[in-house]
Scaffold this motif. Structure first.
Motif, PDB file in Angstrom:
ATOM      1  N   ALA A 737       0.895  -1.048  -0.096  1.00 53.33           N
ATOM      2  CA  ALA A 737       0.030  -0.157   0.029  1.00 53.33           C
ATOM      3  C   ALA A 737       0.860   1.309   0.148  1.00 53.33           C
ATOM      4  CB  ALA A 737      -0.854  -0.330   1.291  1.00 53.33           C
ATOM      5  N   LYS A 738       1.955   1.263   0.682  1.00 49.88           N
ATOM      6  CA  LYS A 738       2.900   2.251   0.762  1.00 49.88           C
ATOM      7  C   LYS A 738       4.306   1.948   0.547  1.00 49.88           C
ATOM      8  CE  LYS A 738       0.857   3.660   5.084  1.00 49.88           C
ATOM      9  NZ  LYS A 738       1.183   3.807   6.372  1.00 49.88           N
ATOM     10  N   ALA A 739       4.367   2.209  -0.673  1.00 50.16           N
ATOM     11  CA  ALA A 739       5.985   1.822  -1.155  1.00 50.16           C
ATOM     12  C   ALA A 739       7.070   2.579  -0.382  1.00 50.16           C
ATOM     13  CB  ALA A 739       5.910   2.124  -2.681  1.00 50.16           C
ATOM     14  N   ASP A 740       6.785   3.810   0.157  1.00 49.73           N
ATOM     15  CA  ASP A 740       7.949   4.445   0.834  1.00 49.73           C
ATOM     16  C   ASP A 740       7.924   4.366   2.136  1.00 49.73           C
ATOM     17  OD1 ASP A 740       5.533   5.695   0.818  1.00 49.73           O
ATOM     18  OD2 ASP A 740       6.608   7.650   0.451  1.00 49.73           O
ATOM     19  N   GLU A 756      -3.010 -17.146   2.936  1.00 50.03           N
ATOM     20  CA  GLU A 756      -2.634 -16.999   4.331  1.00 50.03           C
ATOM     21  C   GLU A 756      -1.495 -15.865   4.033  1.00 50.03           C
ATOM     22  OE1 GLU A 756      -3.286 -18.587   7.089  1.00 50.03           O
ATOM     23  OE2 GLU A 756      -4.544 -20.402   6.180  1.00 50.03           O
ATOM     24  N   VAL A 757      -0.636 -15.996   3.189  1.00 48.55           N
ATOM     25  CA  VAL A 757       0.366 -14.840   2.928  1.00 48.55           C
ATOM     26  C   VAL A 757      -0.376 -13.409   2.688  1.00 48.55           C
ATOM     27  CG1 VAL A 757       2.145 -13.844   1.477  1.00 48.55           C
ATOM     28  CG2 VAL A 757       2.060 -16.541   2.096  1.00 48.55           C
ATOM     29  N   ILE A 758      -1.579 -13.454   1.845  1.00 51.82           N
ATOM     30  CA  ILE A 758      -2.193 -12.173   1.563  1.00 51.82           C
ATOM     31  C   ILE A 758      -2.825 -11.715   2.785  1.00 51.82           C
ATOM     32  CG2 ILE A 758      -4.169 -11.116   0.302  1.00 51.82           C
ATOM     33  CD1 ILE A 758      -3.575 -13.325  -1.896  1.00 51.82           C
ATOM     34  N   LYS A 759      -3.198 -12.475   3.710  1.00 55.30           N
ATOM     35  CA  LYS A 759      -4.043 -12.346   4.962  1.00 55.30           C
ATOM     36  C   LYS A 759      -2.734 -11.477   5.635  1.00 55.30           C
ATOM     37  CE  LYS A 759      -7.101 -14.108   8.733  1.00 55.30           C
ATOM     38  NZ  LYS A 759      -7.524 -15.213   8.898  1.00 55.30           N
ATOM     39  N   ALA A 760      -1.726 -12.182   5.905  1.00 57.41           N
ATOM     40  CA  ALA A 760      -0.633 -11.651   6.670  1.00 57.41           C
ATOM     41  C   ALA A 760      -0.312 -10.360   6.241  1.00 57.41           C
ATOM     42  CB  ALA A 760       0.542 -12.611   6.672  1.00 57.41           C
ATOM     43  N   ALA A 761      -0.291  -9.982   5.037  1.00 54.14           N
ATOM     44  CA  ALA A 761       0.159  -8.820   4.578  1.00 54.14           C
ATOM     45  C   ALA A 761      -0.658  -7.828   4.867  1.00 54.14           C
ATOM     46  CB  ALA A 761       0.467  -8.704   2.865  1.00 54.14           C
ATOM     47  N   GLU A 762      -2.005  -8.116   4.808  1.00 57.69           N
ATOM     48  CA  GLU A 762      -2.980  -6.872   5.397  1.00 57.69           C
ATOM     49  C   GLU A 762      -2.772  -6.754   6.604  1.00 57.69           C
ATOM     50  OE1 GLU A 762      -6.594  -9.170   4.167  1.00 57.69           O
ATOM     51  OE2 GLU A 762      -6.296  -8.743   2.018  1.00 57.69           O
ATOM     52  N   ILE A 763      -2.623  -7.688   7.548  1.00 59.92           N
ATOM     53  CA  ILE A 763      -2.279  -7.359   9.053  1.00 59.92           C
ATOM     54  C   ILE A 763      -1.180  -6.818   9.309  1.00 59.92           C
ATOM     55  CG2 ILE A 763      -2.487  -8.619  11.128  1.00 59.92           C
ATOM     56  CD1 ILE A 763      -4.177 -10.672  10.225  1.00 59.92           C
ATOM     57  N   LEU A 764      -0.167  -7.267   8.622  1.00 55.97           N
ATOM     58  CA  LEU A 764       1.109  -6.610   8.681  1.00 55.97           C
ATOM     59  C   LEU A 764       1.056  -5.020   8.517  1.00 55.97           C
ATOM     60  CD1 LEU A 764       3.662  -9.123   7.114  1.00 55.97           C
ATOM     61  CD2 LEU A 764       3.635  -7.934   9.667  1.00 55.97           C
ATOM     62  N   ALA A 772       3.957  -4.550   2.703  1.00 52.01           N
ATOM     63  CA  ALA A 772       4.295  -5.652   1.935  1.00 52.01           C
ATOM     64  C   ALA A 772       3.764  -6.037   0.569  1.00 52.01           C
ATOM     65  CB  ALA A 772       3.730  -7.019   2.635  1.00 52.01           C
ATOM     66  N   ASP A 773       4.774  -6.071  -0.079  1.00 50.32           N
ATOM     67  CA  ASP A 773       4.329  -6.849  -1.510  1.00 50.32           C
ATOM     68  C   ASP A 773       3.984  -8.330  -1.468  1.00 50.32           C
ATOM     69  OD1 ASP A 773       4.873  -4.500  -3.471  1.00 50.32           O
ATOM     70  OD2 ASP A 773       6.751  -4.840  -2.616  1.00 50.32           O
ATOM     71  N   TYR A 865      -1.233 -17.542   8.452  1.00 49.88           N
ATOM     72  CA  TYR A 865      -0.874 -16.085   8.266  1.00 49.88           C
ATOM     73  C   TYR A 865      -0.132 -15.582   9.869  1.00 49.88           C
ATOM     74  CZ  TYR A 865      -4.584 -15.166  11.675  1.00 49.88           C
ATOM     75  OH  TYR A 865      -5.453 -15.098  12.524  1.00 49.88           O
ATOM     76  N   ARG A 866      -0.654 -16.170  10.913  1.00 49.28           N
ATOM     77  CA  ARG A 866       0.266 -15.581  12.172  1.00 49.28           C
ATOM     78  C   ARG A 866       1.643 -15.925  12.040  1.00 49.28           C
ATOM     79  NH1 ARG A 866      -1.452 -18.872  16.327  1.00 49.28           N
ATOM     80  NH2 ARG A 866      -1.450 -20.448  14.725  1.00 49.28           N
ATOM     81  N   TRP A 867       2.001 -17.028  11.652  1.00 49.28           N
ATOM     82  CA  TRP A 867       3.675 -17.360  11.550  1.00 49.28           C
ATOM     83  C   TRP A 867       4.242 -16.611  10.455  1.00 49.28           C
ATOM     84  CZ3 TRP A 867       6.382 -20.910  14.660  1.00 49.28           C
ATOM     85  CH2 TRP A 867       5.367 -21.548  15.575  1.00 49.28           C
ATOM     86  N   VAL A 868       3.282 -16.375   9.359  1.00 52.28           N
ATOM     87  CA  VAL A 868       4.163 -15.352   8.248  1.00 52.28           C
ATOM     88  C   VAL A 868       4.288 -13.938   8.951  1.00 52.28           C
ATOM     89  CG1 VAL A 868       3.575 -14.184   6.121  1.00 52.28           C
ATOM     90  CG2 VAL A 868       2.954 -16.638   6.486  1.00 52.28           C
ATOM     91  N   ILE A 869       3.339 -13.452   9.728  1.00 54.24           N
ATOM     92  CA  ILE A 869       3.406 -12.286  10.432  1.00 54.24           C
ATOM     93  C   ILE A 869       4.732 -12.436  11.299  1.00 54.24           C
ATOM     94  CG2 ILE A 869       2.436 -10.523  12.194  1.00 54.24           C
ATOM     95  CD1 ILE A 869      -0.260 -11.517  10.739  1.00 54.24           C
ATOM     96  N   VAL A 870       4.733 -13.271  12.076  1.00 54.78           N
ATOM     97  CA  VAL A 870       5.991 -13.506  13.091  1.00 54.78           C
ATOM     98  C   VAL A 870       7.189 -13.443  12.399  1.00 54.78           C
ATOM     99  CG1 VAL A 870       7.011 -14.964  14.752  1.00 54.78           C
ATOM    100  CG2 VAL A 870       4.313 -14.370  15.005  1.00 54.78           C
ATOM    101  N   ALA A 871       7.311 -14.151  11.410  1.00 54.12           N
ATOM    102  CA  ALA A 871       8.357 -14.594  10.552  1.00 54.12           C
ATOM    103  C   ALA A 871       8.861 -13.159   9.970  1.00 54.12           C
ATOM    104  CB  ALA A 871       8.560 -15.420   9.472  1.00 54.12           C
ATOM    105  N   THR A 872       8.024 -12.399   9.538  1.00 50.44           N
ATOM    106  CA  THR A 872       8.299 -11.146   8.866  1.00 50.44           C
ATOM    107  C   THR A 872       8.675 -10.193   9.830  1.00 50.44           C
ATOM    108  OG1 THR A 872       6.447 -11.358   7.354  1.00 50.44           O
ATOM    109  CG2 THR A 872       7.474  -9.101   7.204  1.00 50.44           C
ATOM    110  N   LEU A 873       8.191 -10.296  10.995  1.00 54.81           N
ATOM    111  CA  LEU A 873       8.515  -9.029  12.089  1.00 54.81           C
ATOM    112  C   LEU A 873       9.923  -9.714  12.635  1.00 54.81           C
ATOM    113  CD1 LEU A 873       5.233  -8.706  14.113  1.00 54.81           C
ATOM    114  CD2 LEU A 873       6.441  -7.032  12.258  1.00 54.81           C
ATOM    115  N   ALA A 874      10.113 -10.936  12.734  1.00 57.72           N
ATOM    116  CA  ALA A 874      11.464 -11.598  13.252  1.00 57.72           C
ATOM    117  C   ALA A 874      12.520 -11.050  12.230  1.00 57.72           C
ATOM    118  CB  ALA A 874      11.398 -13.044  13.341  1.00 57.72           C
TER     119      ALA A 874
END
Ligand SMILES: Cc1ncc(C[n+]2csc(CCOP(=O)(O)OP(=O)(O)O)c2C)c(N)n1
Ligand SMILES: [Mg+2]
Length: 906
Positions: A737-740, A756-764, A772-773, A865-874
């Motif tokens: 949503a926000k490239a910058d 799951e990944v799309i849902k994670a991106a939305e919550i992230l 997230a792309d 999606y929860r694990w995708v979020i955690v992995a991204t944050l980690a």
């Protein structure tokens, strides 16, 4: 196993009192036999058979227990009196065969002189030479010049390849340099391949056979597919045969005998198995303590085949004619194979003493023969007359397939170099003396002085032999084996079939399986290519929601439908029809795959562009029948494999044996297989449409593997400009949503896990301020192949502008962390990691599956999606972009347990 009459007698003896047994003396037996002879002479064999049947019934009615036996005596099925004369010139054919023998042996010996370990086999062909030569001179029908390809389809035993090359050399199809380059497959121009490999010799070999057992099963389904093409009007009816040559040891492979009931059930009289019963395999005897021929006879007769045994050569005929009391037949039937092998390597004196010497009456039968003559009593598989008559009977037999059990000696003619010895399979060398003996035995015109060089020998172009060979092959429709594409390319791929799928389902939920089945139904209805589509399914059609097709296009059955189906009154009844289109194979993935190979190679073998779609339970695909998939690749099979109910966590329930997190990795090694793990309807549409184009218009020797799932969700519309990326393996499904934004991530998902990944991106984005792309990775293997191709090119072209792999081009400037989640092993995303600007954090489903609900499985395997979020944050914390506490807090909020057992090892 003893012969029938003998078993019958001994059983009868057991059933009667001892004093009666004593009375059942030779005279009484003689009387019975004389009466039978009288009936035979006056009434003929049919009457004798009827009489025996009635006697049997009568005996049973009176309490006599008759043992079951599926065997006939250990003698030739075709009596000498019923033989036909062989056409042609036996003498010229013998000379040709000798030359083939010599050149076959010479090429192996030379390959092993030139370089240690190049290998090759002499003894398999040495035992099978007559079996092939009689076929080449009298039976094997070539494909001719016609486009239709209506010749025989021959599965040559892999280890007999040197003999087939040696014949092609005499035919003038290949030259000395080819023979010289046997097994030197990397030589310029390509050497002769070690075994039958259409991939390596696409103008020569038709089908791969050397992985034992695959030849027989693929031959069976090939014969059935020929009928399918005829019954559906895709090919004119012909008398073409499918010949499968196999070894007796090979029959231990489950695939070799596992499907033999099918051709009998389907009355496939276009199928002929020739089993070279040399009684040996690689290490030693096939059945040292038994009789492989009798064992096979029982198995094939039990399955309903026409069995022809060709065990004894013509020299035995007069001896058998003298065998009025059945002593010789009894003796033949009581020797075990290990002992027969011993006779084969022993001299005549030994044979006289040990085989004939057990009874003075037997000894008497051969007193007129010298030891040397005794030794030379030939076997059925080495006698052209016996082999010719067996083949002729097979050709003429109707209503059932035929198997010919031909007895031979392994390494025949090699003498001291290995004939009949246990080491013979691996004999690759012959010393000068052995070569000289071999030369002399087969009368090859090579002088003593030249023997050491082991020269190839081809008579002059205008010699009797070469002319004979040429004439025979011309009369029989051309040279075999010979492979070429005999179909015209398709004109176009129907675009309208795929149109609706680009739009998505407008909110309606559907699974990719439902999408695929709808696409298949539309393809089947297409007026251009519909009739070429061959749906294949191993008793799983209902699992995939394909049952509507039963009624729509029918299940193929040569017999049609001989019963009223129980569900006749329903719309989707189980319709079998002789022009049915679906191959519903029953529970046999191996059989279905064999049908896939037949249908996917029909463009070459039959000149018909059939397009097979084989839908199977994905866990029972690569994991179970991987070697058949490998053979399909070698055979240049075209078509689509569809792994249904795929994904380790997408299939809820079922569990460890069913949940497939492996197949996409197992697909990596197959070089010409293009694999995809699509998530959306439009991805499937693009892939199948392009696949048909590449295979049937551009004629590429590739085939496809797609996984399809049963989780239902709304199918989105195709994002603009994604077509190329879908095919190349990756495209951006959703831009951040926000490239910058200061916190950025690149998320990879495929198949059902993409959601799951799309849902994670939305919550992230909404909760954690991470923009997230989302990338749909349709094919890790395509990305991997492209990456390595570029890397290799760059390595070999220093100083030139390096090529960037497609994935690197897509992501070179992508900001933030990289996270991938797959329903397959972590090895898939890991395999493309090196071409990303920064390392990827991978979530995948390594480990054994579990029966559970979808949500619990994704929690268990750590891919939701929860694990995708955690992995991204980690990953962001690892890079110092956020505090560790943010990750810890997210884990709490999302209920992600850091001390959870690792699913990969639990
Ligand atoms: C699936 C498979 N397993 C093992 C082998 C290795 N192998 C090659 S030939 C051979 C023995 C063949 O014996 P048989 O089938 O009796 O053929 P023969 O050479 O005696 O005619 C073996 C074990 C193979 N090629 N394929
Ligand atoms: Mg054998």
């Amino acid at each position: 196993m003893a012969d029938t009459s003998d078993e019958l007698k001994s059983e009868l003896m057991r059933n009667i009192a001892p004093q009666d047994a004593a009375e059942l003396d030779v005279a009484e037996t003689r009387e019975w036999l004389d009466s039978l002879d009288y009936v035979l002479q006056s009434g003929g064999p049919v009457k004798v058979a009827r009489l025996l049947r009635e006697l049997t019934v009568h005996a049973r009615q009176n309490g006599v227990k008759l043992p079951f036996t599926a065997n006939t005596p250990y003698i030739n099925t075709i009596p000498a009196d019923d033989q036909s004369l062989m056409p042609g010139s036996p003498d010229v054919e013998r000379r040709i065969k000798s030359l083939v023998r010599w050149n076959a042996a010479a090429m192996v010996v030379r390959a092993n002189k030139a370089e240690e370990g190049i290998g090759g086999h002499i003894s398999t062909f040495a035992s099978a030479a007559t079996l092939y030569e009689v076929g080449f001179n009298h039976f094997f029908k070539g494909h001719g010049d016609g486009a239709g390809g209506d010749g025989d389809i021959i599965f040559f035993q892999g280890h007999a390849a040197p003999g087939i090359y040696a014949r092609a050399y005499l035919e003038g199809r290949i030259d000395e340099s080819h023979l010289e380059n046997f097994r030197r497959e990397t030589r310029p121009g390509g050497g002769l391949s070690s075994y039958p490999h259409p991939w390596l010799m696409p103008n020569f070999w038709e089908y791969p056979t050397v992985s034992m057992g695959l030849g027989p099963i693929t031959a069976i389904y090939q014969a059935r597919f020929m009928r399918y093409l005829e019954d559906r009007g895709l090919k004119p009816k012909s008398n073409a045969k499918v010949w499968a040559f196999l070894g007796d040891g090979e029959t231990d492979e489950p695939e070799a005998l596992g499907a033999i009931t099918l051709p009998a059930r389907e009355k496939l009289d276009n199928l002929i198995f020739v089993i070279n019963c040399n009684l040996q395999r690689l290490d030693g005897p096939v059945r040292g303590n038994g009789q492989i021929i009798q064992e096979l006879e029982a198995a094939f007769r039990g399955a309903g085949w026409n069995v022809i045994k060709a065990l004894w050569g013509r020299e035995w005929d007069p001896l058998l004619a003298k065998d009025r009391d059945g002593l010789l037949v009894k003796r033949m039937g009581e020797i075990v194979d290990g002992q027969y092998q011993k006779y084969a390597v022993s001299d005549g004196a030994y044979v006289r003493e040990h085989f004939w010497g057990v009874d003075p009456r037997l000894l008497d039968m051969v007193k007129h023969l010298s030891d040397d003559q005794l030794k030379k009593l030939s076997l059925g598989g080495h006698d052209p007359i016996k082999v010719y008559n067996a083949y002729k009977a097979a050709m003429e037999h109707t209503g059932a397939p035929t198997v010919i059990l031909a007895r031979t000696i392994k390494g025949y003619g090699l003498g001291e170099a290995g004939e009949g010895k246990n080491i013979t399979h691996q004999q690759k060398k012959m010393n000068e003396e052995e070569l000289r003996a071999f030369r002399t035995r087969f009368g090859i015109p090579i002088a003593d002085a030249d023997i050491a060089k082991t020269p190839f020998y081809r008579p002059a172009e205008d010699s009797v032999e070469v002319k004979y060979i040429r004439d025979r092959r011309q009369a029989l429709g051309g040279y075999v084996p010979s492979r070429k594409t005999r179909s015209e390319p398709l004109a176009s791929v129907p675009a309208d079939v795929f149109e609706e799928f680009y739009k998505g389902t407008e909110g309606r939920k559907a699974s990719t399986t439902m999408v695929f089945v709808r696409m298949l139904s539309k393809l089947l209805r297409d007026k251009e290519i519909g009739r070429l589509v061959v749906p294949i399914v191993p008793d799983e059609a209902r699992t995939f929601g394909m049952e509507a097709l039963f009624r729509a296009v029918g299940i193929y059955s040569h017999a049609g439908q001989l019963y009223e189906p129980v569900d006749m009154d329903t719309l989707l009844y189980y319709k079998e029809a002789s022009d049915g289109q679906i191959l519903e194979e029953g529970i046999t993935e191996a059989g279905s795959m064999s049908s896939f190979i037949a249908a996917g190679t029909a463009y070459a073998a039959h000149g018909v562009n059939t397009i097979p779609f084989f839908v199977f339970y994905s866990m029972f695909g690569f994991q179970r029948i991987g070697d058949l998939i490998w053979a399909a690749a070698d055979a240049r099979t075209r078509g689509f494999l569809l792994g249904g109910t795929s994904g380790r966590t997408t299939l809820a329930g079922e569990g460890l044996q069913h949940q497939d997190g492996n197949s996409h990795l197992l697909a990596y090694p197959v070089p010409n297989l293009v694999s995809y793990d699509p998530a959306f309807a439009y991805e499937i549409a693009i892939i199948i449409q392009d696949g048909i184009r590449r295979m049937y218009i551009d004629q590429e020797s590739i085939f496809y593997y797609l996984t399809i799932m049963n989780e239902q969700y709304a199918m989105p519309a195709m994002p603009e400009g994604s077509r190329d990326g879908i095919l190349k393996g990756l495209y951006r499904f959703r831009a951040a949503a926000k490239a910058d934004a200061p916190l950025r991530a690149q998320l990879f998902g495929s198949g059902a896990i993409l959601l799951e990944v799309i849902k994670a991106a939305e919550i992230l984005e909404s909760t954690y301020n991470v923009s997230a792309d989302v990338w749909s990775v349709t094919s890790y293997s395509e990305l991997y192949r492209d990456g390595h191709a570029c890397e290799r090119w760059n390595m070999l072209h220093p100083g030139e502008t390096p090529r960037a792999p497609y994935i690197a081009q897509c992501l070179k400037d992508a900001p933030g962390v990289f996270v991938a989640a797959s329903d397959y092993l972590k090895a898939l995303p890991d395999s493309i990691d090196r071409w990303l600007p920064r390392p990827i954090l991978t979530l995948g489903t390594d480990g054994f599956g579990r029966s559970e609900s979808r949500a619990d499985l994704r929690e268990f395997f750590e891919v939701d999606y929860r694990w995708v979020i955690v992995a991204t944050l980690a990953a962001l914390a690892r890079d110092g972009k956020i505090e560790a506490s943010v990750v810890q807090q997210a884990m709490k909020t999302l209920d992600v347990n850091s001390e959870k057992a690792n699913p990969a090892t639990s």
